[in-house]
Design a protein around this motif. Structure first.
Motif, PDB file in Angstrom:
ATOM      1  N   GLN A  67       1.531   5.916  -1.632  1.00 15.51           N
ATOM      2  CA  GLN A  67       1.620   6.994  -0.649  1.00 15.51           C
ATOM      3  C   GLN A  67       2.778   7.908  -1.010  1.00 15.51           C
ATOM      4  OE1 GLN A  67       2.038   4.704   2.908  1.00 15.51           O
ATOM      5  NE2 GLN A  67      -0.095   3.998   2.896  1.00 15.51           N
ATOM      6  N   SER A 111       0.819  -1.215   0.000  1.00 13.64           N
ATOM      7  CA  SER A 111       0.000   0.000   0.000  1.00 13.64           C
ATOM      8  C   SER A 111       0.851   1.263   0.000  1.00 13.64           C
ATOM      9  CB  SER A 111      -0.925   0.000   1.221  1.00 13.64           C
ATOM     10  OG  SER A 111      -0.178   0.039   2.423  1.00 13.64           O
ATOM     11  N   SER A 112       2.122   1.173   0.485  1.00  5.07           N
ATOM     12  CA  SER A 112       2.983   2.366   0.539  1.00  5.07           C
ATOM     13  C   SER A 112       3.376   2.844  -0.855  1.00  5.07           C
ATOM     14  CB  SER A 112       4.232   2.058   1.361  1.00  5.07           C
ATOM     15  OG  SER A 112       5.004   1.041   0.748  1.00  5.07           O
ATOM     16  N   SER A 123      -4.005  10.639   6.066  1.00  2.00           N
ATOM     17  CA  SER A 123      -3.585   9.245   6.098  1.00  2.00           C
ATOM     18  C   SER A 123      -4.794   8.319   6.229  1.00  2.00           C
ATOM     19  CB  SER A 123      -2.619   9.002   7.261  1.00  2.00           C
ATOM     20  OG  SER A 123      -2.358   7.630   7.405  1.00  2.00           O
ATOM     21  N   ARG A 124      -4.751   7.199   5.534  1.00  2.00           N
ATOM     22  CA  ARG A 124      -5.819   6.204   5.630  1.00  2.00           C
ATOM     23  C   ARG A 124      -5.811   5.508   6.991  1.00  2.00           C
ATOM     24  NH1 ARG A 124      -4.081   1.242   1.743  1.00  2.00           N
ATOM     25  NH2 ARG A 124      -5.913   0.349   2.765  1.00  2.00           N
ATOM     26  N   GLU A 159       1.699   9.835   5.680  1.00  2.00           N
ATOM     27  CA  GLU A 159       0.521   9.089   5.256  1.00  2.00           C
ATOM     28  C   GLU A 159       0.711   7.579   5.405  1.00  2.00           C
ATOM     29  OE1 GLU A 159      -0.446  10.118   1.273  1.00  2.00           O
ATOM     30  OE2 GLU A 159      -0.385  12.279   1.616  1.00  2.00           O
ATOM     31  N   SER A 160       1.891   7.166   5.856  1.00  2.00           N
ATOM     32  CA  SER A 160       2.253   5.758   5.822  1.00  2.00           C
ATOM     33  C   SER A 160       1.820   5.011   7.072  1.00  2.00           C
ATOM     34  CB  SER A 160       3.767   5.614   5.643  1.00  2.00           C
ATOM     35  OG  SER A 160       4.435   6.076   6.813  1.00  2.00           O
ATOM     36  N   LYS A 195      10.070   1.614   0.943  1.00  2.00           N
ATOM     37  CA  LYS A 195       9.093   1.813  -0.125  1.00  2.00           C
ATOM     38  C   LYS A 195       9.664   1.382  -1.467  1.00  2.00           C
ATOM     39  CE  LYS A 195       6.418   5.330  -2.564  1.00  2.00           C
ATOM     40  NZ  LYS A 195       6.071   6.761  -2.687  1.00  2.00           N
ATOM     41  N   GLU A 237      -0.669  16.379   6.105  1.00  2.00           N
ATOM     42  CA  GLU A 237      -0.686  15.041   5.527  1.00  2.00           C
ATOM     43  C   GLU A 237      -1.070  13.981   6.559  1.00  2.00           C
ATOM     44  OE1 GLU A 237       1.735  17.511   2.850  1.00  2.00           O
ATOM     45  OE2 GLU A 237       1.595  17.238   5.008  1.00  2.00           O
TER      46      GLU A 237
END
Length: 688
Positions: free
Chosen positions: A45, A41-42, A201-202, A50-51, A241, A197
């Protein structure tokens, strides 16, 4: 052999490619899972804030600080018992209450009051002991949380409940924390984050839901991230990442390769070539499909357990030694299942199915070979055996037995009600019983009897209707010339003029001939339909017969101005028929054409060779409107003109049909608008 060898080599190469691709796919997933600060998922990002790495780092600290200031506070607070929530005390009391009721022994030597007092004292003593154990556990958790705080280097924090303070710096003001490049502030129902940010983030709810336990009137948590800490974490996150991105592309590439190779194997497995439609099996395919599925189901968790152990022990580099053999076996078993799916033997080639099928065949052979008494005895003996063998699912067995019995009772009642309706005269009623048992056969036999009765009744009704119409038509057609004869005989009795007498005699001659024609046709129709006419079958040249007949009727053809068109094969065709009877049938058709065909129109006669029979087709345009069906035209005394003004008797087609029938042929009439078509089909003469 070359084609087979080439196809086999291709399959082996594609199989190896599939194993390489699925292994590479798993490797990409495992390598990504081993990365601490990033996952797939990163890749999408753009910022560290946001990570998942930032969310995890923040959540671990907010959780500790929230627990310290909202629940544990201090060692003295915990020892006072205030850290024990009401829910925890209630659980302790309920647990001890049920345990004590089961373990306490009532002493009959003591009074009930004394027993209750002792029980209450023991109950309270146990509660205090459990409470003290819970408090000691909370003290240990309190100091564990304090040790956890010391591990968060690079994060400056300040937390207080208004009395107690947990901090790793001298900063206590909100403004001091806002001077950092990244911070989180939780105070007085407000949450403040920087940079922005963080809020995008999710994982935002993941590291903020713990602070919902805070008392907004007294509790405060300030957190800030130092520049050196952020630089280190951002660098590590970007490195991880990049690894995750590389692994992701490897994952996609290997996955696509596996899908393509697997689809190819699915298409070609079991066949030696693209044109081969037969499925070929090997030794592996002899394994029953349910055992096959069991092995696959066992291999998967075993592989996962081994991989988890290897990762925990830090020897995950050796996973290829486990993964490759496991996936080779699994893929071979899956391809075997696909073969059976193609061959439509997925269910039949199971151990359970084979056992049940053999038991079923054995029981069915006994059940079908015996009488009803034997079947009942088999059910009485067999059911307890089934119950004993399936005692673990006894309710299901009982339910199936009840369902089976109710189904049979329902079938019996349906047959009973159906017979009652049929008995009351409803011959259109059908008894529908599902299955292949005796009730189904009985219902089918009753339906067949009903169909026979219905056909018999319909035939009788039609026969009565035809008799009525026959009497009516015969009476009408015979009465007309008979009335004329009687009338002109009476006129002759009083007439003296020779010329008029000659005229009357001429009319009498016509009417008597008409009456004779009607009686002759009626006699011939009755004789033909009875089947009593002698038949002498021989070889007949049908084309010559038609040509000769058309030649003999040349005068009638010229008088009617009809244009006859005869079409026939170039070679001679012979039929097996009686020459006289066949000509009589054709003559009736010619007579029908002369009487009812449109004057000055064309008449088509086609002779066709259709295998084992010869077909002669007569087509003409009717001078009268054909507003009746072909079946009605075949009925006796039916004419194309409903006014019955023509000279025909209405028996020609019926006679022709009967004559052709006794020669083992077929006579069919078709009507399409004003087009009248008669078809004679006769067996071909095969012996030259």
């Amino acid at each position: 052999m070359r084609n087979i060898s080439h196809a086999l080599i291709t399959k082996v190469l594609v199989f190896v490619l599939a194993i390489v691709c699925i292994t590479g796919t798993i490797k990409a997933i495992i390598d990504t899972e081993l990365v601490d600060e990033a996952d797939f998922s990163s890749i999408y990002q753009n910022d560290y804030f946001e990570s998942w790495a930032f969310a995890h780092e923040s959540q671990s600290l907010t959780t500790v600080l929230t627990q310290l200031i909202s629940k544990y506070k201090s060692e003295e607070y915990i020892l006072s018992g205030k850290a024990l929530a009401e829910q925890e005390m209630r659980e302790i009391e309920e647990e001890l209450f049920y345990d004590y009721n089961d373990s306490y022994r009532y002493n009959p030597k003591l009074s009930e009051v004394e027993n209750n007092r002792i029980a209450q004292e023991q109950y309270e003593e146990n509660i205090n002991r459990k409470k003290e154990a819970k408090i000691r556990e909370q003290v240990r958790e309190f100091y564990r949380l304090l040790d956890t705080l010391e591990s968060h280097e690079g994060i400056v924090y300040y937390a207080t409940d208004g009395e107690r303070v947990f901090s790793n710096s001298e900063r206590t003001k909100k403004e001091q924390f806002e001077s950092f490049n990244a911070y989180m502030l939780f105070e007085d129902y407000q949450q403040k984050f920087y940079p922005d940010e963080v809020k995008e983030s999710r994982y935002f709810d993941y590291f903020t839901h713990e602070v919902e336990q805070l008392n907004p009137q007294t509790d405060i948590i300030y957190m800030a991230f130092t520049e050196s800490f952020l630089q280190q974490k951002i660098t590590e996150w970007e490195k991880d990442k990049a690894i995750a991105t590389r692994n992701f592309y490897e994952f996609i590439g290997f996955l696509v390769g596996f899908i393509l190779s697997f689809v190819y194997l699915v298409v070609v497995i079991g066949r030696t070539s693209w044109k081969d439609t037969e499925i070929h099996f090997n030794v592996i395919d002899k394994l029953y499909n349910d055992l096959n599925l069991l092995f696959i189901a066992c291999l998967t968790p075993m592989w996962i357990a081994v991989m988890d152990t290897m990762i925990v022990e830090g020897v995950h580099e050796l996973y290829m030694l486990i993964t490759v053999p496991v996936y080779i076996i699994a893929l071979l078993l899956i391809l075997s299942l696909i073969k059976h799916m193609k061959n439509r033997t997925l269910l039949q080639h199971t151990l359970i199915y084979q056992l049940l099928y053999k038991v079923f065949i054995w029981g069915k052979s006994i059940f079908d070979s015996g009488r009803t008494g034997v079947k009942i005895a088999l059910l009485v003996i067999g059911y307890p055996v089934v119950v004993a063998a399936t005692i673990f699912m006894f309710p299901i067995t009982i339910g199936l037995a009840v369902w089976f019995a109710m189904r049979k009772v329902k079938s019996f009642n349906r047959i009973k009600e159906g017979v009652e309706q049929i008995k009351n005269g409803d011959l259109h009623h059908r008894i529908d019983v599902e299955g292949q048992g005796e009730f189904s056969q009985l219902a089918d036999n009753i339906n067949r009897i009903t169909d026979g009765l219905k056909k018999s009744v319909d035939s009788e009704i039609k026969s009565e209707r035809l008799k009525t119409e026959l009497i009516t038509n015969v009476s009408h057609d015979i009465r007309t010339p008979l009335t004329s004869i009687i009338t002109y005989v009476d006129l002759l009795k009083i007439e003296n003029d020779p010329e008029k007498m000659a005229e009357y005699i001429d009319v009498l001659d016509q009417k008597s001939k008409r009456l004779k024609l009607l009686t002759d046709d009626l006699f011939e129709a009755a004789k033909a339909s009875s089947g009593n006419m002698p038949v002498q079958l021989e070889r007949i040249d049908i084309v010559s017969l038609l040509t000769q007949g058309i030649g003999e009727m040349d005068e009638k053809i010229e008088a009617s101005a009809l244009d006859f068109k005869l079409s026939h094969p170039t070679e001679k065709v012979y039929v097996q028929a009686d020459g006289k009877l066949l000509w009589r049938s054709i003559e009736n058709l010619f007579s029908n054409i002369f009487k009812y065909a449109q004057p000055a129109s064309r008449v088509y006669i086609d002779v066709e060779d259709v295998g084992n029979e010869i077909r002669v087709i007569f087509k003409n345009i009717s001078a009268y409107e054909l507003n009746i069906s072909a079946e009605e035209l075949m009925e006796r005394f039916k004419r194309g003109d409903e006014s019955r003004s023509s000279q025909g008797s209405g028996l020609g087609l019926s006679i022709a049909e009967s004559l052709i029938d006794i020669q083992h042929g077929k006579f069919i009439v078709q009507v399409d608008g004003d087009l009248f078509k008669a078809i004679i089909s006769l067996p071909k003469f095969l012996n030259e």
